[in-house]
Scaffold this motif. Structure first.
Motif, PDB file in Angstrom:
ATOM      1  N   ASN A 112       0.811  -1.215   0.000  1.00 26.31           N
ATOM      2  CA  ASN A 112       0.000   0.000   0.000  1.00 26.31           C
ATOM      3  C   ASN A 112       0.851   1.275   0.000  1.00 26.31           C
ATOM      4  O   ASN A 112       0.387   2.329  -0.417  1.00 26.31           O
ATOM      5  CB  ASN A 112      -0.942   0.005   1.201  1.00 26.31           C
ATOM      6  CG  ASN A 112      -2.088  -0.966   1.031  1.00 26.31           C
ATOM      7  OD1 ASN A 112      -2.444  -1.339  -0.089  1.00 26.31           O
ATOM      8  ND2 ASN A 112      -2.672  -1.413   2.137  1.00 26.31           N
ATOM      9  N   THR A 116      -0.492   3.439  -3.546  1.00 25.92           N
ATOM     10  CA  THR A 116      -1.524   4.426  -3.232  1.00 25.92           C
ATOM     11  C   THR A 116      -0.954   5.836  -3.375  1.00 25.92           C
ATOM     12  O   THR A 116       0.247   6.015  -3.565  1.00 25.92           O
ATOM     13  CB  THR A 116      -2.047   4.236  -1.794  1.00 25.92           C
ATOM     14  OG1 THR A 116      -0.930   4.290  -0.882  1.00 25.92           O
ATOM     15  CG2 THR A 116      -2.761   2.907  -1.625  1.00 25.92           C
ATOM     16  N   GLU A 120      -4.348   8.414   1.343  1.00 24.05           N
ATOM     17  CA  GLU A 120      -4.312   6.952   1.451  1.00 24.05           C
ATOM     18  C   GLU A 120      -2.869   6.466   1.646  1.00 24.05           C
ATOM     19  O   GLU A 120      -2.600   5.576   2.454  1.00 24.05           O
ATOM     20  CB  GLU A 120      -4.926   6.322   0.199  1.00 24.05           C
ATOM     21  CG  GLU A 120      -5.318   4.862   0.372  1.00 24.05           C
ATOM     22  CD  GLU A 120      -5.978   4.280  -0.866  1.00 24.05           C
ATOM     23  OE1 GLU A 120      -6.165   3.047  -0.889  1.00 24.05           O
ATOM     24  OE2 GLU A 120      -6.283   5.044  -1.807  1.00 24.05           O
ATOM     25  N   GLN A 121      -1.960   7.083   0.911  1.00 20.48           N
ATOM     26  CA  GLN A 121      -0.556   6.712   1.049  1.00 20.48           C
ATOM     27  C   GLN A 121      -0.012   7.120   2.415  1.00 20.48           C
ATOM     28  O   GLN A 121       0.765   6.372   3.030  1.00 20.48           O
ATOM     29  CB  GLN A 121       0.293   7.344  -0.057  1.00 20.48           C
ATOM     30  CG  GLN A 121       1.734   6.833  -0.040  1.00 20.48           C
ATOM     31  CD  GLN A 121       2.603   7.498  -1.089  1.00 20.48           C
ATOM     32  OE1 GLN A 121       2.684   8.719  -1.141  1.00 20.48           O
ATOM     33  NE2 GLN A 121       3.254   6.699  -1.926  1.00 20.48           N
ATOM     34  N   ALA A 124      -1.079   4.603   4.758  1.00 21.52           N
ATOM     35  CA  ALA A 124      -0.353   3.351   4.511  1.00 21.52           C
ATOM     36  C   ALA A 124       1.048   3.398   5.125  1.00 21.52           C
ATOM     37  O   ALA A 124       1.513   2.421   5.727  1.00 21.52           O
ATOM     38  CB  ALA A 124      -0.271   3.083   3.010  1.00 21.52           C
TER      39      ALA A 124
END
Length: 219
Positions: A112, A116, A120-121, A124
């Motif tokens: 991830n 991403t 979102e990253q 992650a």
């Protein structure tokens, strides 16, 4: 009759690296066959008909699938040299617990990081570092996860080290600044020839990930 040992693998696979390290620790000669995952060989499909995945260890014509199972198999078959699992049942259970933790947590979280973007990253990266910090806490001040001896948990995790460059580059963060003891452990492992010769080159891994990102439209 001499043992015939074949490894079906794909170079960047952290799972294949585990088997390579275990075989190197035991000093076992084997034939390495690189698989094209977009055009899997008939041998791979025959030897792993259930999952159709690498790595597969083939010992005298018999397949052993799933990397941690294969590592334990290697330890049981070639038990004379460099034990991978401790003899004490409780310590053995602990090694299996942490190797299982690596399997259940690290791969998906690490993927991830590069697969991403944006918020979102960031989430992650946070999750990935939290998982590494749990592992770092278990390592503590020990040279290896099992204490003085390089073993199963080390083998389960160290392959990811050659992916760290890709994670850090695509994620724009530093793992060493967050987990210095874990990086010191990784460098210690890399001093072992069985590890350094079994891990993929970090730039090869980076190029592979870049190619995957482009194919998935993540660039």
């Amino acid at each position: 009759m001499a043992d015939e040992v074949i490894l079906l693998n794909f170079c960047p696979s952290v799972f294949g690296m585990r088997i390579r390290i275990a075989l190197a620790e035991k000093g076992i000669e084997y034939e390495y066959r690189e698989e094209d995952l977009k055009n899997k060989s008939p041998l791979l499909l025959k030897m792993n008909p259930v999952h159709k995945k690498i790595p597969v260890l083939i010992h005298n014509g018999k397949p052993v699938c799933e990397s941690l199972i294969a590592v334990e198999y290697i330890d049981e078959v070639w038990k004379e040299k460099a034990p991978i699992l401790p003899s004490d049942p409780y310590q053995r259970a602990q090694a299996r617990f942490w190797a299982d933790y690596v399997d259940k947590k690290v791969y998906a979280a690490a993927r991830n990081v590069w697969a991403t973007k944006g918020e979102e990253q960031e989430a992650a990266k946070k999750e990935f570092i939290e998982i590494l910090k749990v592992l770092e806490g278990e390592l503590g001040d020990k040279p290896y996860f099992g204490g003085e001896t390089f073993g199963l948990t080390d083998i389960s995790l160290i392959g990811y080290y050659c992916w760290f460059y890709a994670y850090e580059t695509f994620g724009n963060f530093s793992i060493e600044s967050e987990c210095p003891k874990l990086i010191a452990w990784a460098k210690r492992c890399m001093e072992k020839e069985s590890v350094s010769k079994s891990l993929a080159d970090p730039h090869t891994v980076y190029d592979f990930v870049l190619g995957v990102k482009k194919r998935l439209g993540l660039e």
